[in-house]
Design a protein around this motif. Structure first.
Motif, PDB file in Angstrom:
ATOM      1  N   ALA A  28      59.556  57.722  40.903  1.00  0.00           N
ATOM      2  CA  ALA A  28      59.336  58.607  39.755  1.00  0.00           C
ATOM      3  C   ALA A  28      60.651  58.858  39.041  1.00  0.00           C
ATOM      4  CB  ALA A  28      58.717  59.933  40.191  1.00  0.00           C
ATOM      5  N   ARG A  29      60.579  59.027  37.721  1.00  0.00           N
ATOM      6  CA  ARG A  29      61.769  59.319  36.925  1.00  0.00           C
ATOM      7  C   ARG A  29      62.149  60.787  37.081  1.00  0.00           C
ATOM      8  NH1 ARG A  29      63.732  56.537  32.237  1.00  0.00           N
ATOM      9  NH2 ARG A  29      61.795  55.357  32.163  1.00  0.00           N
ATOM     10  N   LEU A  30      63.438  61.063  37.207  1.00  0.00           N
ATOM     11  CA  LEU A  30      63.941  62.440  37.261  1.00  0.00           C
ATOM     12  C   LEU A  30      64.283  62.869  35.838  1.00  0.00           C
ATOM     13  CD1 LEU A  30      66.222  62.086  40.425  1.00  0.00           C
ATOM     14  CD2 LEU A  30      63.917  63.034  40.293  1.00  0.00           C
ATOM     15  N   VAL A  31      63.426  63.644  35.220  1.00  0.00           N
ATOM     16  CA  VAL A  31      63.542  63.919  33.791  1.00  0.00           C
ATOM     17  C   VAL A  31      64.693  64.850  33.451  1.00  0.00           C
ATOM     18  CG1 VAL A  31      61.111  63.475  33.370  1.00  0.00           C
ATOM     19  CG2 VAL A  31      61.844  65.778  34.003  1.00  0.00           C
ATOM     20  N   ASN A  32      65.176  65.629  34.398  1.00  0.00           N
ATOM     21  CA  ASN A  32      66.219  66.615  34.094  1.00  0.00           C
ATOM     22  C   ASN A  32      67.632  66.142  34.428  1.00  0.00           C
ATOM     23  OD1 ASN A  32      64.294  68.524  33.234  1.00  0.00           O
ATOM     24  ND2 ASN A  32      63.908  69.149  35.355  1.00  0.00           N
ATOM     25  N   THR A  33      67.766  64.881  34.860  1.00  0.00           N
ATOM     26  CA  THR A  33      69.091  64.409  35.277  1.00  0.00           C
ATOM     27  C   THR A  33      69.534  63.162  34.531  1.00  0.00           C
ATOM     28  OG1 THR A  33      68.074  63.142  37.063  1.00  0.00           O
ATOM     29  CG2 THR A  33      68.832  65.371  37.597  1.00  0.00           C
ATOM     30  N   GLY A  34      68.867  62.813  33.448  1.00  0.00           N
ATOM     31  CA  GLY A  34      69.245  61.617  32.700  1.00  0.00           C
ATOM     32  C   GLY A  34      68.079  60.660  32.609  1.00  0.00           C
ATOM     33  N   THR A  35      68.070  59.866  31.558  1.00  0.00           N
ATOM     34  CA  THR A  35      66.905  59.020  31.286  1.00  0.00           C
ATOM     35  C   THR A  35      66.724  57.901  32.295  1.00  0.00           C
ATOM     36  OG1 THR A  35      68.242  57.661  29.806  1.00  0.00           O
ATOM     37  CG2 THR A  35      67.010  59.484  28.818  1.00  0.00           C
ATOM     38  N   ASP A  36      67.780  57.505  32.988  1.00  0.00           N
ATOM     39  CA  ASP A  36      67.683  56.345  33.872  1.00  0.00           C
ATOM     40  C   ASP A  36      67.794  56.718  35.348  1.00  0.00           C
ATOM     41  OD1 ASP A  36      67.524  54.788  31.591  1.00  0.00           O
ATOM     42  OD2 ASP A  36      69.705  54.612  31.458  1.00  0.00           O
ATOM     43  N   ASN A  37      67.598  57.996  35.675  1.00  0.00           N
ATOM     44  CA  ASN A  37      67.679  58.456  37.054  1.00  0.00           C
ATOM     45  C   ASN A  37      66.285  58.532  37.663  1.00  0.00           C
ATOM     46  OD1 ASN A  37      70.657  59.513  37.698  1.00  0.00           O
ATOM     47  ND2 ASN A  37      70.184  59.921  35.546  1.00  0.00           N
ATOM     48  N   PHE A  38      66.159  58.015  38.875  1.00  0.00           N
ATOM     49  CA  PHE A  38      64.863  57.939  39.540  1.00  0.00           C
ATOM     50  C   PHE A  38      64.981  58.437  40.976  1.00  0.00           C
ATOM     51  CE2 PHE A  38      64.556  54.975  36.081  1.00  0.00           C
ATOM     52  CZ  PHE A  38      63.230  55.035  35.676  1.00  0.00           C
ATOM     53  N   ALA A  39      63.842  58.865  41.505  1.00  0.00           N
ATOM     54  CA  ALA A  39      63.714  59.183  42.930  1.00  0.00           C
ATOM     55  C   ALA A  39      62.776  58.166  43.553  1.00  0.00           C
ATOM     56  CB  ALA A  39      63.175  60.594  43.130  1.00  0.00           C
ATOM     57  N   ILE A  40      63.144  57.666  44.716  1.00  0.00           N
ATOM     58  CA  ILE A  40      62.311  56.758  45.501  1.00  0.00           C
ATOM     59  C   ILE A  40      62.135  57.390  46.873  1.00  0.00           C
ATOM     60  CG2 ILE A  40      62.067  54.427  46.441  1.00  0.00           C
ATOM     61  CD1 ILE A  40      63.961  53.434  44.274  1.00  0.00           C
TER      62      ILE A  40
END
Length: 530
Positions: free
Chosen positions: A9-21
């Motif tokens: 999922a994309r981490l919307v509050n930490t930058g456009t290209d940051n994701f959590a797996i």
């Protein structure tokens, strides 16, 4: 069979290209791990290169990340030929490099450790690990996750001999009650398509589905096919409701749209994904197959992907057990080869994900690794579905009958489930099946977010011993991520889609090992003892 589910999922509050797996389901308690990462410009560029090389007539043109113009960040020199390579060296290395790059982005650190331990546990049981990938960011749906590959020379994850790969989503309606079928019963629907000769295509598909070469020593199951050419929505619904079909097969034109796309049944007759989902779940269809280039792609507005808009996702979310769709355009010859191998595997009673893996291997063998044919089929499975489509009669699940036994008048025990919290509630259990879950359609409602909509069931069975009827109770886990627990002498044990006998005084938890504790109790009506 062991199952490992990983979500992105994309981490919307930490930058456009940051994701959590993270691992949302694992076959062992400590396997639930998480890491944060960045979708790098290098990975973004190789994905753009892939789309330019392999995308069909309608690629999803969504830029994931910004890359510096004029800067080549790819570490592999695609211009140098491979030894013995007779086809395009660029396409061969591009496919391999994107697969390796996606693997290294997903499987890093603890995520890789969880995969390896889960795979080792499955191999120890002489089984294959079911790996299900949940992409929660719509921009990532179009990527060919099926080609993930650990190292050069190793199999892609969807071709692995010890992993069964599929996609999934966790925001789903409960599975409907599924029949136990001994044969394939296919409704073949050919919709409007200017490039398709309907009668000819129908004859080809009917022949492919009906004919099958026996594989191994086991006889193959029968396959019945009913064909509808450009039916109206009313005719389609009536046919599905009239007979017990377990496979819905569609070939024809369609377009991506917010509600699961549009199927063009006729020149001016359409059916969207939500409308189709309602009738498929209501009539007990287990597998939807869509021979169209858009079925696994999300719709987009102004190059922005719409969440949960692909046909495959919409059907799974509404409770359809399995959906097989295409990520992009597939040639007729490739499609026919895949369908033939897929049907043969299903009629040999293989689970759906295993049948897809076998058919994908067939495509790779015929059309080669560096061609996109084997990467196009995308399989989605409902998180609570094990993948069984048909079984032989002796493998079938016996439906729960009326448990009353004539001539035996022994009073039934009184069973209950009570909360051990300070103001806990006691629920009396039914004589047949007591359903436990978050929503109001369950018999025992636990309105907590970590409780699945259909979390578990307690089954009451009467066993006849001589002239005496003995009542027994069993707990069956149906939760999305196997989060049902029972207390044993060794501590809290996780129940993973299995059925365990219940004893009076047994302690249970639903949703979290740190959550509310429940106690199962049986009271003998003759003595009043528990």
């Amino acid at each position: 069979m062991s199952c490992l589910n990983v979500a992105i999922a994309r981490l919307v509050n930490t930058g456009t290209d940051n994701f959590a797996i993270w691992v949302v389901k694992a076959p062992y308690p400590s396997g639930y791990v998480l890491r944060d990462c960045v979708f790098s410009p290098e990975l973004g560029q190789i994905w753009q290169e892939w789309q330019q090389m392999f995308a069909g007539h309608s690629p999803l043109d969504i830029a994931l990340v910004s890359t510096s113009p004029g800067v080549n960040t790819l570490p592999i020199d695609f211009s140098s030929p491979l030894v013995g390579q007779t086809t395009s060296p660029y396409s061969s290395r591009l496919m391999q490099y994107l697969g390796i790059s996606l693997w290294r982005w997903v499987f890093d650190g603890q995520i890789l450790g969880s995969l390896e331990r889960s795979r080792g546990m499955a191999m120890g049981q002489n089984k294959r690990l079911r790996f299900r990938l949940e992409i929660r960011d719509p921009d990532l749906i179009a990527l060919p996750w099926e080609i993930m590959q650990r190292e050069p020379g190793q199999s892609a994850i969807s071709l692995s001999q010890d992993i069964l790969f599929s996609r999934t989503t966790s925001e789903v309606e409960p599975l409907p009650n599924l029949r136990t079928d001994a044969a394939l019963n296919v409704l073949l629907v050919l919709g409007h398509d200017d490039n398709l000769e309907l009668e000819t295509e129908a004859a080809i598909l009917e022949k492919i589905l009906s004919e099958c070469s026996p594989s191994g020593k086991n006889s193959v199951s029968a396959c019945m096919v009913k064909t509808l050419l450009q039916p109206t929505p009313q005719q389609l619904i009536q046919e599905l409701e009239t007979k017990a079909y377990n496979v819905f097969f569609y070939a024809g034109h369609g377009l991506p749209a917010p509600d699961g796309g549009l199927l063009f049944l006729g020149p001016n007759m359409t059916l969207n994904g939500i409308e189709l989902a309602q009738v498929l779940t209501r009539t007990g269809v287990k597998l939807g197959v869509f021979n169209a280039c858009w079925g696994a792609q999300p719709a987009a507005i102004n190059q922005q992907a719409i969440p949960a808009s692909s046909l495959a996702e919409v059907l799974i979310r509404h409770g359809v057990p399995a959906v097989l769709a295409m990520r992009d355009e597939i040639a007729d010859q490739e499609s026919h080869s895949f369908i033939k191998a897929f049907t043969e595997a299903l009629r040999s009673r293989k689970p759906i994900d295993e049948a897809v893996a076998a058919a994908r291997q067939e495509l790779l063998t015929i059309y080669k690794f560096n061609q996109p044919a084997w990467t196009l089929p995308v399989l989605y499975l409902h998180p609570d579905f094990r993948g069984d489509l048909i079984k032989s009669v002796d493998e079938g699940i016996t439906e729960l009958p009326d448990t009353a036994i004539s001539g035996i008048t022994s009073p039934a025990p009184i069973a209950s489930l009570r909360s051990l919290s300070s103001e806990g509630k006691t629920w009396l259990l039914r004589s047949g099946v007591t359903r436990i879950g978050r929503t109001k359609d369950n018999d025992i409602v636990i309105p907590e977010l970590y409780i699945s909509k259909r979390h578990a069931e307690i089954l009451c069975r009467n066993i006849l011993t001589g002239s005496k009827s003995v009542t027994t109770y069993y707990l069956q886990d149906f939760s999305t991520y196997g989060t049902t627990w029972c207390l044993s002498p060794n501590g809290w044990q996780q129940i993973l889609r299995e059925q365990v006998p219940l004893r009076s005084g047994m302690k249970l938890k639903f949703g979290s090992a740190k959550g509310e504790t429940w106690e199962f109790m049986i009271e003998d009506p003759l003595t009043g003892d528990g």
